[in-house]
Design a protein around this motif. Sequence first.
Motif, mmCIF file in Angstrom:
data_model
loop_
_atom_site.group_PDB
_atom_site.id
_atom_site.type_symbol
_atom_site.label_atom_id
_atom_site.label_comp_id
_atom_site.label_asym_id
_atom_site.label_seq_id
_atom_site.Cartn_x
_atom_site.Cartn_y
_atom_site.Cartn_z
ATOM 1 N N THR A 33 12.310 3.245 7.952
ATOM 2 C CA THR A 33 11.899 4.469 7.266
ATOM 3 C C THR A 33 10.461 4.307 6.800
ATOM 4 O OG1 THR A 33 12.714 3.672 5.131
ATOM 5 C CG2 THR A 33 14.240 4.947 6.485
ATOM 6 N N SER A 34 9.811 5.430 6.505
ATOM 7 C CA SER A 34 8.428 5.383 6.035
ATOM 8 C C SER A 34 8.178 6.588 5.148
ATOM 9 C CB SER A 34 7.444 5.380 7.215
ATOM 10 O OG SER A 34 7.555 6.588 7.962
ATOM 11 N N GLY A 35 6.963 6.706 4.658
ATOM 12 C CA GLY A 35 6.594 7.854 3.840
ATOM 13 C C GLY A 35 7.377 7.917 2.537
ATOM 14 N N GLY A 36 7.666 9.152 2.112
ATOM 15 C CA GLY A 36 8.368 9.361 0.851
ATOM 16 C C GLY A 36 9.750 8.743 0.831
ATOM 17 N N GLU A 37 10.440 8.762 1.974
ATOM 18 C CA GLU A 37 11.785 8.180 2.037
ATOM 19 C C GLU A 37 11.748 6.682 1.747
ATOM 20 O OE1 GLU A 37 15.543 7.739 5.165
ATOM 21 O OE2 GLU A 37 13.705 8.780 5.773
ATOM 22 N N ALA A 38 10.774 5.976 2.318
ATOM 23 C CA ALA A 38 10.659 4.536 2.083
ATOM 24 C C ALA A 38 10.233 4.241 0.650
ATOM 25 C CB ALA A 38 9.657 3.930 3.062
ATOM 26 N N ARG A 39 9.360 5.089 0.086
ATOM 27 C CA ARG A 39 8.891 4.858 -1.280
ATOM 28 C C ARG A 39 9.977 5.146 -2.314
ATOM 29 N NH1 ARG A 39 4.077 6.939 1.120
ATOM 30 N NH2 ARG A 39 4.643 9.094 0.590
ATOM 31 N N GLY A 74 0.820 -1.199 0.000
ATOM 32 C CA GLY A 74 0.000 0.000 0.000
ATOM 33 C C GLY A 74 0.861 1.260 0.000
ATOM 34 N N ASP A 75 0.248 2.383 0.401
ATOM 35 C CA ASP A 75 0.953 3.669 0.382
ATOM 36 C C ASP A 75 1.688 3.961 1.682
ATOM 37 O OD1 ASP A 75 0.064 4.242 -2.197
ATOM 38 O OD2 ASP A 75 -1.815 5.096 -1.454
ATOM 39 N N ALA A 76 1.179 3.446 2.797
ATOM 40 C CA ALA A 76 1.809 3.688 4.099
ATOM 41 C C ALA A 76 2.437 2.390 4.593
ATOM 42 C CB ALA A 76 0.782 4.209 5.098
ATOM 43 N N PHE A 77 3.745 2.398 4.773
ATOM 44 C CA PHE A 77 4.426 1.193 5.237
ATOM 45 C C PHE A 77 5.762 1.581 5.849
ATOM 46 C CE2 PHE A 77 5.531 1.863 0.794
ATOM 47 C CZ PHE A 77 6.919 1.804 0.802
ATOM 48 N N ALA A 78 6.348 0.645 6.581
ATOM 49 C CA ALA A 78 7.682 0.829 7.155
ATOM 50 C C ALA A 78 8.642 -0.098 6.435
ATOM 51 C CB ALA A 78 7.667 0.523 8.650
ATOM 52 N N LEU A 79 9.884 0.359 6.269
ATOM 53 C CA LEU A 79 10.868 -0.423 5.515
ATOM 54 C C LEU A 79 12.235 -0.300 6.160
ATOM 55 C CD1 LEU A 79 11.418 -0.675 1.706
ATOM 56 C CD2 LEU A 79 13.275 0.231 3.112
ATOM 57 N N THR A 80 12.972 -1.394 6.172
ATOM 58 C CA THR A 80 14.377 -1.357 6.568
ATOM 59 C C THR A 80 15.140 -2.415 5.789
ATOM 60 O OG1 THR A 80 15.891 -1.209 8.462
ATOM 61 C CG2 THR A 80 14.335 -3.030 8.476
ATOM 62 N N ILE A 81 16.432 -2.188 5.636
ATOM 63 C CA ILE A 81 17.302 -3.115 4.908
ATOM 64 C C ILE A 81 18.467 -3.477 5.818
ATOM 65 C CG2 ILE A 81 18.785 -3.438 2.892
ATOM 66 C CD1 ILE A 81 17.032 -1.402 1.433
ATOM 67 N N VAL A 82 18.676 -4.775 5.997
ATOM 68 C CA VAL A 82 19.713 -5.270 6.891
ATOM 69 C C VAL A 82 20.874 -5.795 6.054
ATOM 70 C CG1 VAL A 82 20.191 -6.725 8.885
ATOM 71 C CG2 VAL A 82 17.851 -5.953 8.447
ATOM 72 N N SER A 83 22.077 -5.450 6.436
ATOM 73 C CA SER A 83 23.261 -5.876 5.694
ATOM 74 C C SER A 83 23.944 -7.054 6.390
ATOM 75 C CB SER A 83 24.248 -4.714 5.567
ATOM 76 O OG SER A 83 24.730 -4.343 6.853
ATOM 77 N N SER A 84 24.912 -7.628 5.686
ATOM 78 C CA SER A 84 25.752 -8.697 6.225
ATOM 79 C C SER A 84 27.157 -8.455 5.704
ATOM 80 C CB SER A 84 25.237 -10.066 5.778
ATOM 81 O OG SER A 84 25.515 -10.275 4.401
ATOM 82 N N ILE A 113 -4.373 3.065 9.349
ATOM 83 C CA ILE A 113 -3.436 4.178 9.153
ATOM 84 C C ILE A 113 -3.426 4.533 7.675
ATOM 85 C CG2 ILE A 113 -1.030 4.911 9.332
ATOM 86 C CD1 ILE A 113 -0.699 2.985 11.664
ATOM 87 N N GLU A 114 -3.836 5.744 7.347
ATOM 88 C CA GLU A 114 -3.902 6.183 5.950
ATOM 89 C C GLU A 114 -3.036 7.407 5.712
ATOM 90 O OE1 GLU A 114 -8.047 6.731 5.304
ATOM 91 O OE2 GLU A 114 -8.492 4.573 5.186
ATOM 92 N N ARG A 115 -1.964 7.514 6.461
ATOM 93 C CA ARG A 115 -1.037 8.650 6.358
ATOM 94 C C ARG A 115 0.374 8.105 6.543
ATOM 95 N NH1 ARG A 115 0.348 8.079 11.305
ATOM 96 N NH2 ARG A 115 -1.188 7.638 12.919
ATOM 97 N N ASP A 116 1.362 8.957 6.381
ATOM 98 C CA ASP A 116 2.732 8.543 6.662
ATOM 99 C C ASP A 116 2.865 8.218 8.154
ATOM 100 O OD1 ASP A 116 3.296 8.969 4.054
ATOM 101 O OD2 ASP A 116 4.364 10.873 4.348
ATOM 102 N N LEU A 117 3.692 7.260 8.474
ATOM 103 C CA LEU A 117 3.852 6.819 9.860
ATOM 104 C C LEU A 117 4.514 7.904 10.705
ATOM 105 C CD1 LEU A 117 5.093 3.143 9.346
ATOM 106 C CD2 LEU A 117 2.747 4.004 9.514
#
Length: 311
Positions: A161-167, A75-85, A120-124
Amino acid sequence: MTSPASPSETRALIIERLVGDSGEAAQVIGVGRGMAERAVPVLQKALASELGAPVTVDLQAVEVGRVPEARSRAGDAFALTIVSSPTSADAMTLVMDAHAVAVIVSALFGGDPDQPVAPIERDLSQIEADVATTVFQEVATALNGSGRRSLDLRLPVPRATSGGEARRRILRDGAAVRIVFGVSTPTDTGMITVMIPQRILLSTRGANAKVEEGESSEFDWRARFSEEVMRSTVRLEATMPLARLTLGHLAAFEPGQVIEFEENAQLNAKLSARDKTLFVCEFGKLGQNYTVRISHPPDAGQDFIDGLMPG
C-alpha cells in the motif's frame, strides 16, 4: 458493552504496550544481524534475476526499536506491507522509501544506471506499488529462512500500500529489531526497512540459534530472568544431618543432653534455599569462622533410596 478479549489477553496487551515483549538488546541485535547478513547475498541474486539490471544491496543498520517507527524515516511517499505468520498477524513489517522505489523502477524499465533517478514526490502509482510488492516478496523470502529457524511467514506477501492508506495504517506497538537494507546504483540510494517484533525473532531464532551455533548460554539466562530477579537476595541454609533416631528416643530428650553426629555428618551437609536443596557440602572451619564447601549437586535418586532405608 463486552470486552474484545479475555482479561488475560487484555493484561498481556497492556504489558506489551508499556514495556514491550523484549530480550537483551545485544542478543536481539546479534540475532538480527546474523539473519540480515545471510539474507544480503540471497537478496542481491534475487533482485538481479528479477530486474535484469545491476542494483547493489547492502546492510546499512541493525538496531532495536518499536514497530511503529518503521515509517519514521521513510518520508511522505513510501510503500508498506505487513506479513503475517501462524502465531502473529504482524510478524514482519516492510517499508520502502520513495528513493528505493525510484531506483528499482528505473532499473526494471532500463534506465541508465549512470544517470540520476528522478525523485518521487507524490503518492506511488499502481505500477510502482506492484514493483515494491515484488521487492518485498524477495526480502521476506530471503529473511524467512527454513527449518526450525524459519520465521514461518505466510507468503506471498500482501500487495504493498502507499499514499494515505499506508500513512493511516495502524501498526501495533511492540519492541522490534529494525533492519535497514540499502538498494543503490552508482548515482542513487534508497532504503528498505524491515521491522520484526522481538517476540517473533527470539521465539524462532533466539534459543535455537544458540544451541546450533554452540554459543554461550548467557543470553538465554538473561532472556528468561530480568535484572531485577537476578539481583534478588535469597536466604541460604546449611544443615548437617544427625543420627537416625526413633520417636521414642526423641520423646526422651532433655535439656542439656548431647546429641551425637553420624560419622560422616560433616561431609553430607545440605545447602538449600526455600526448602530446595542446591548442593551437598562439607562443613569446616577457617580461623574463627565456620565454613561450608560445596562438594557436588544433590542426587535426588540417591536421596530417595536413602529415605527407604530403615533407621
